[in-house]
Design an enzyme around this catalytic site. Structure first.
Site, mmCIF file in Angstrom:
data_model
loop_
_atom_site.group_PDB
_atom_site.id
_atom_site.type_symbol
_atom_site.label_atom_id
_atom_site.label_comp_id
_atom_site.label_asym_id
_atom_site.label_seq_id
_atom_site.Cartn_x
_atom_site.Cartn_y
_atom_site.Cartn_z
ATOM 1 N N GLU A 130 0.893 -1.284 0.085
ATOM 2 C CA GLU A 130 -0.180 -0.130 0.067
ATOM 3 C C GLU A 130 0.703 1.219 0.150
ATOM 4 O O GLU A 130 2.088 1.053 0.446
ATOM 5 C CB GLU A 130 -0.821 0.075 1.190
ATOM 6 C CG GLU A 130 -0.217 0.180 2.564
ATOM 7 C CD GLU A 130 -0.748 -0.210 3.930
ATOM 8 O OE1 GLU A 130 -1.297 -1.498 3.857
ATOM 9 O OE2 GLU A 130 -0.995 0.662 4.636
ATOM 10 N N LYS A 132 2.714 4.586 0.889
ATOM 11 C CA LYS A 132 3.368 5.193 2.166
ATOM 12 C C LYS A 132 3.086 6.653 2.171
ATOM 13 O O LYS A 132 3.685 7.385 1.305
ATOM 14 C CB LYS A 132 4.910 4.951 2.436
ATOM 15 C CG LYS A 132 5.261 5.560 3.724
ATOM 16 C CD LYS A 132 6.873 5.165 3.935
ATOM 17 C CE LYS A 132 7.239 5.345 5.321
ATOM 18 N NZ LYS A 132 7.219 6.835 5.566
ATOM 19 N N ASP A 134 2.880 10.449 2.904
ATOM 20 C CA ASP A 134 3.898 11.341 3.596
ATOM 21 C C ASP A 134 3.169 12.547 4.211
ATOM 22 O O ASP A 134 2.849 13.677 3.735
ATOM 23 C CB ASP A 134 4.526 12.060 2.258
ATOM 24 C CG ASP A 134 5.858 12.717 2.874
ATOM 25 O OD1 ASP A 134 6.156 12.566 4.064
ATOM 26 O OD2 ASP A 134 6.652 13.345 1.869
ATOM 27 N N TYR A 238 -4.871 3.016 8.352
ATOM 28 C CA TYR A 238 -3.910 1.796 7.767
ATOM 29 C C TYR A 238 -3.577 0.926 8.920
ATOM 30 O O TYR A 238 -2.843 -0.324 8.338
ATOM 31 C CB TYR A 238 -2.910 2.376 6.942
ATOM 32 C CG TYR A 238 -1.832 3.297 7.842
ATOM 33 C CD1 TYR A 238 -1.401 2.795 8.908
ATOM 34 C CD2 TYR A 238 -1.632 4.497 7.191
ATOM 35 C CE1 TYR A 238 -0.441 3.577 9.371
ATOM 36 C CE2 TYR A 238 -0.974 5.521 7.985
ATOM 37 C CZ TYR A 238 -0.310 5.052 9.045
ATOM 38 O OH TYR A 238 0.720 5.880 9.707
ATOM 39 N N LYS A 326 11.152 2.483 -0.040
ATOM 40 C CA LYS A 326 11.050 3.830 -0.558
ATOM 41 C C LYS A 326 11.350 4.305 -2.023
ATOM 42 O O LYS A 326 11.773 3.210 -2.749
ATOM 43 C CB LYS A 326 12.304 4.609 0.185
ATOM 44 C CG LYS A 326 12.067 4.401 1.606
ATOM 45 C CD LYS A 326 10.999 5.297 2.029
ATOM 46 C CE LYS A 326 10.868 5.784 3.580
ATOM 47 N NZ LYS A 326 11.876 6.826 3.913
ATOM 48 N N CYS A 431 42.493 18.704 15.875
ATOM 49 C CA CYS A 431 41.053 18.931 16.268
ATOM 50 C C CYS A 431 40.841 20.300 16.076
ATOM 51 O O CYS A 431 41.491 21.245 16.780
ATOM 52 C CB CYS A 431 40.935 18.564 17.802
ATOM 53 S SG CYS A 431 39.162 18.809 18.148
ATOM 54 N N CYS A 434 39.848 21.774 19.581
ATOM 55 C CA CYS A 434 40.859 21.833 20.889
ATOM 56 C C CYS A 434 42.195 21.921 20.643
ATOM 57 O O CYS A 434 42.996 22.006 21.522
ATOM 58 C CB CYS A 434 40.283 20.979 22.034
ATOM 59 S SG CYS A 434 40.874 19.277 21.371
ATOM 60 N N CYS A 449 39.610 13.182 17.285
ATOM 61 C CA CYS A 449 40.162 14.133 18.309
ATOM 62 C C CYS A 449 40.684 13.245 19.594
ATOM 63 O O CYS A 449 39.707 12.500 20.047
ATOM 64 C CB CYS A 449 39.322 15.118 18.857
ATOM 65 S SG CYS A 449 39.803 16.076 20.153
ATOM 66 N N CYS A 455 38.125 18.708 25.350
ATOM 67 C CA CYS A 455 37.564 19.135 24.035
ATOM 68 C C CYS A 455 36.058 19.515 24.311
ATOM 69 O O CYS A 455 35.361 18.795 24.459
ATOM 70 C CB CYS A 455 37.718 17.693 22.935
ATOM 71 S SG CYS A 455 36.958 18.361 21.521
HETATM 72 S S1 IVH Z 1 2.033 1.100 8.912
HETATM 73 C C1 IVH Z 1 3.733 -0.561 12.900
HETATM 74 N N1 IVH Z 1 1.334 2.157 6.812
HETATM 75 O O1 IVH Z 1 5.426 5.848 7.944
HETATM 76 C C2 IVH Z 1 3.737 -0.066 11.636
HETATM 77 N N2 IVH Z 1 2.549 3.516 8.088
HETATM 78 O O2 IVH Z 1 7.898 5.436 8.605
HETATM 79 C C3 IVH Z 1 2.823 1.098 11.419
HETATM 80 N N3 IVH Z 1 3.125 5.539 7.180
HETATM 81 O O3 IVH Z 1 5.390 6.252 11.409
HETATM 82 C C4 IVH Z 1 2.917 2.099 10.402
HETATM 83 N N4 IVH Z 1 1.910 5.383 5.234
HETATM 84 O O4 IVH Z 1 3.580 7.549 9.990
HETATM 85 C C5 IVH Z 1 2.130 2.298 7.809
HETATM 86 N N5 IVH Z 1 0.391 2.940 4.819
HETATM 87 C C6 IVH Z 1 1.090 2.876 5.672
HETATM 88 C C7 IVH Z 1 1.736 4.329 6.018
HETATM 89 C C8 IVH Z 1 2.712 4.582 7.222
HETATM 90 C C9 IVH Z 1 2.886 6.283 6.075
HETATM 91 C C10 IVH Z 1 3.925 6.420 8.193
HETATM 92 C C11 IVH Z 1 3.459 6.233 9.556
HETATM 93 C C12 IVH Z 1 4.751 5.718 10.370
HETATM 94 C C13 IVH Z 1 5.986 5.868 9.275
HETATM 95 C C14 IVH Z 1 7.045 5.251 9.518
#
Ligand code: IVH
Length: 726
Positions: A130, A132, A134, A238, A326, A431, A434, A449, A455
């Site tokens: 799914e 991610k 932002d 989610y 990512k 350094c 210092c 250092c 320092c």
């Molecule tokens: S699952 C235990 N699903 O990404 C896992 N997170 O880098 C809970 N985020 O803190 C997170 N989209 O804020 C999950 N589809 C998605 C997401 C998601 C964005 C964010 C979330 C999390 C961060 C981690």
């Protein structure tokens, strides 16, 4: 009103007088913008310009420290108006996600899961994919179907109470109907669409925020919920935290239930059977990225079977059952003004590129890491050429890249724009802070250092680390305030213990400085209260805060779990330090292989704690100057005892277990995770402190040693019964 900073000359080209004029100008602009923004919510300059002005001001203050004003807006803590929010301890930690950057990482992720669960390569393993989002994560608590609390993520354990503001978001139902568990914590992401972001930035007289994520965060964390209500925020659900009844047997079905309860869930979510299918979904989502209408920065994969999720559990801060894949980094070209050397808390000399501020993927970047001297020269750790012989020089045009939240890096150098008079960068061997010799040990790419406690840079960085988020996290005492107190001759903080004697040494001085240095009378009281609040510190935070080389958050937690109390930890370290074998050698390499020394072995026997770390720990505690500082600190504190990971007493709570031989029905990794979840400690070797040895077929010397020491030995069947896995 703000004069754009983009066209100004490089900071390195300014003389003192020009710098002073610019500092005065920028300070006034930024201070005005702060007042307008926080006080009246009527921004006077675009956020990107505000960021650039503040970055330029910080650059100027770094380059001309004598001109830095104590009331500089760069000294103010926290840009967001978080003052009025109460804290909420999450009933279940809000975790972050590990990252994958390549198809290979995705295959490895699935491989690790199969190995942990003991699944063969052909056994079915479904995983969801799914987007991610932002934005910023939010946890919504419903009791009997009513929204009772909304909390931001905060540090994962404690977030901010933003209930009133969350109630204004239309995607967040205030009442759930139908088959609703008595307790249900819904987790998801607050975000803003591109269209709404543009609209918001084009009203009220100009652009307001640098990107939709900042806009969403700034809008949610408003003191006045009427302001939040006027901002077009949205929410995708989610995940979940505490639930009084399981939502469903699978991730996919659980999210479908959230949708049925009235939440928005992401329509691009797919169920996959293989790594290749996951990667196909990732590519497809990446292709749609530009037309989705909201920002995403990757694809999240989650094991579908919730029973598997439960078995996989969590590492220190991330689940084993999920990962974020990512998208590739964003890049931009800019000029490298100069290379500066920062001295870290362990003495490492780290080169930093000071850049002409440039926007990379919606964020203004003015610094990038240069790693070490080899990297600048264009060599990797083994001496082989990287960047095809293109070294990095002051004045060069460089390509910056930024992946997610990581520190920006330099991807390339444009030789065609290199100035004729440029020269290779000469890395200092003294350094810069210092003057002590800075040396590179054989095999180490970092020059360090040797000044230790003398320092000032090491001392101040140690203090900054001490108050950082994962350590003592003192409200109102951040990096800037530490620098201020470190330099203050009348009320100094030179070592951690000084933080806790600040109030008794103060005698009204800070309050008299009202409105100077960012401290008014009220905030002085608050600061003292915040400091007092941290005296009963959780043990892992204390261990991590000491800033001992190689002791990160995970190792600190492992040590805290193993020893339970500060006194037990210190007793073990002192016992190892007093062992004749340790005393006899002061050469690091030889200590690594110390002969049979039971106290040393107890430390190195802890799973996840290696000899390099133990050497660093024992050496630090036996250096008189370091030890005295730690002792002075401990007088001020009452460290908490480590609570066992299990909330209920189990057959193995508080016991030390060792696994040996082959486990046939549970992987070693799962056995260890299960034992820890039941409040046991898992060690790597048998000693007099071992309570139980779990021996599978092929157990060798550990079983013999256990027999010699009279340690109880059980087989895998018995272990599975204890673990409730039969
Ligand atoms: S699952 C235990 N699903 O990404 C896992 N997170 O880098 C809970 N985020 O803190 C997170 N989209 O804020 C999950 N589809 C998605 C997401 C998601 C964005 C964010 C979330 C999390 C961060 C981690």
């Amino acid at each position: 009103m703000a004069q754009n900073v983009a066209g100004r000359p490089p900071v390195a080209d300014l003389d003192q007088e020009q710098a002073a004029a610019e500092i005065a100008d920028l300070s006034a602009q930024v201070a005005d913008a702060n007042t307008a923004y926080h006080g009246q919510d009527a921004p006077v300059i675009p956020d990107a310009e505000y960021d650039a002005a503040k970055a330029r001001l910080a650059q100027l203050e770094d380059a001309f420290p004598a001109l830095a004003r104590p009331d500089s807006p760069t000294m103010q803590v926290g840009a967001a108006p978080s003052e009025g929010f109460g804290k909420i301890a999450h009933s279940q930690r809000m975790m972050s996600l590990g990252n994958a950057f390549s198809p290979e990482d995705v295959h490895d992720f699935l491989g690790r899961i199969r190995s942990f669960l003991g699944l063969g390569v052909d056994a079915p393993l479904q995983v969801t994919a799914e987007p991610k989002i932002d934005g910023l994560s939010l946890s919504l608590r419903y009791e009997k179907g009513r929204l009772v609390q909304a909390a931001t993520r905060g540090d994962g354990a404690v977030g901010e109470n933003v209930t009133a503001n969350a109630c204004t978001i239309t995607d967040i139902p205030q009442k759930l109907t139908g088959d609703v568990p008595d307790i249900l914590e819904v987790r998801g992401e607050v975000y803003m669409t591109h269209a709404d972001f543009e609209k918001l930035n084009n009203t009220d007289g100009g652009r307001v925020f640098a990107n939709p994520r900042n806009a969403a965060a700034g809008s949610l964390r408003q003191n006045d919920s009427a302001v939040t209500a006027s901002r077009p925020l949205r929410f995708f659900a989610y995940s979940w935290g505490e639930v009084s009844q399981p939502l469903a047997p699978t991730q996919m079905q659980a999210v479908e239930r959230l949708q049925a309860l009235g939440f928005q869930t992401n329509p691009l979510t797919r169920l996959c059977d293989t790594a290749d299918q996951l990667i196909d979904v990732w590519s497809s989502i990446e292709q749609q990225r530009a037309t989705l209408g909201y920002d995403i920065d990757g694809v999240v994969y989650k094991v579908n079977d919730l029973a598997y999720q439960g078995r996989l559990g969590f590492r220190a801060t991330t689940p084993r059952w999920a990962i974020a894949h990512k998208f590739p980094a964003e890049t931009a070209w800019t000029r490298l003004d100069r290379i500066e050397i920062q001295v870290g808390r362990t003495g490492a000399l780290s080169p930093v590129a000071r850049l002409e501020p440039v926007t990379v993927g919606g964020v203004v970047v003015s610094n990038a890491t240069l790693h070490n001297e080899d990297y600048i020269a264009g060599r990797d750790n083994s001496g082989a050429a990287i960047r095809e012989g293109r070294d990095i020089r002051e004045g060069d045009w460089v390509k910056i890249y930024r992946a997610g939240d990581v520190i920006p890096k330099i991807a390339d150098v444009d030789l065609s724009r290199r100035q004729d008079n440029s020269a290779p960068f000469i890395f200092p061997t003294l350094c810069p802070e210092c003057g002590s010799e800075a040396i590179r040990e054989p095999g180490d790419s970092i020059r360090r250092c040797t000044g230790g406690m003398i320092c000032p840079a090491q001392a101040v960085e140690k203090l900054k680390h001490f108050v950082s988020r994962a350590a003592f996290d003192v409200d109102g005492l951040g990096a800037k305030q530490i620098e201020m107190f470190f330099a203050d001759p009348s009320l100094p903080i030179r070592e951690p213990a000084d933080i806790f004697t600040l109030a008794e040494r103060d005698k009204g001085q800070l309050a008299r400085l009202k409105n100077r240095d960012g401290f008014g009378e009220r905030s002085v009281e608050k600061l003292f209260a915040a400091i007092d609040d941290k005296r009963d510190i959780p043990l892992p935070r204390l261990i991590f805060a000491l800033g001992i080389r190689h002791v990160g958050e995970v190792a600190a937690t492992t040590l805290a779990r193993h020893f339970g109390t500060w006194d037990a930890l210190i007793a073990a370290i002192d016992a190892a330090a007093n062992e004749p074998a340790f005393k006899a050698v002061d050469d690091k390499a030889r200590r690594m292989a110390l002969p049979d020394s039971p106290n040393w072995a107890e430390l190195t026997g802890i799973d996840g704690i290696g000899a390099v770390l133990v050497n660093s720990l024992v050496t630090t505690f036996s250096q008189p100057a370091e030890r005295d500082g730690i002792d002075r600190l401990l007088v001020q504190l009452s460290p908490q005892e480590m609570q066992s990971a299990a909330s209920v007493e189990t057959e193995v709570s508080g016991k030390t277990l060792v696994f040996t031989g082959t486990l046939e029905r549970m992987s070693r990794a799962e056995a260890k995770a299960r034992a820890e979840a039941m409040g046991a400690k898992v060690a790597g070797s048998v000693s007099a402190k071992t309570d139980l040895l779990i021996a599978g077929p092929g157990a060798g010397s550990k079983a013999t040693k256990a027999a010699d020491l009279g340690v109880k030995v059980i087989d895998e069947d018995e272990w599975l019964r204890i673990a409730g896995a039969t």
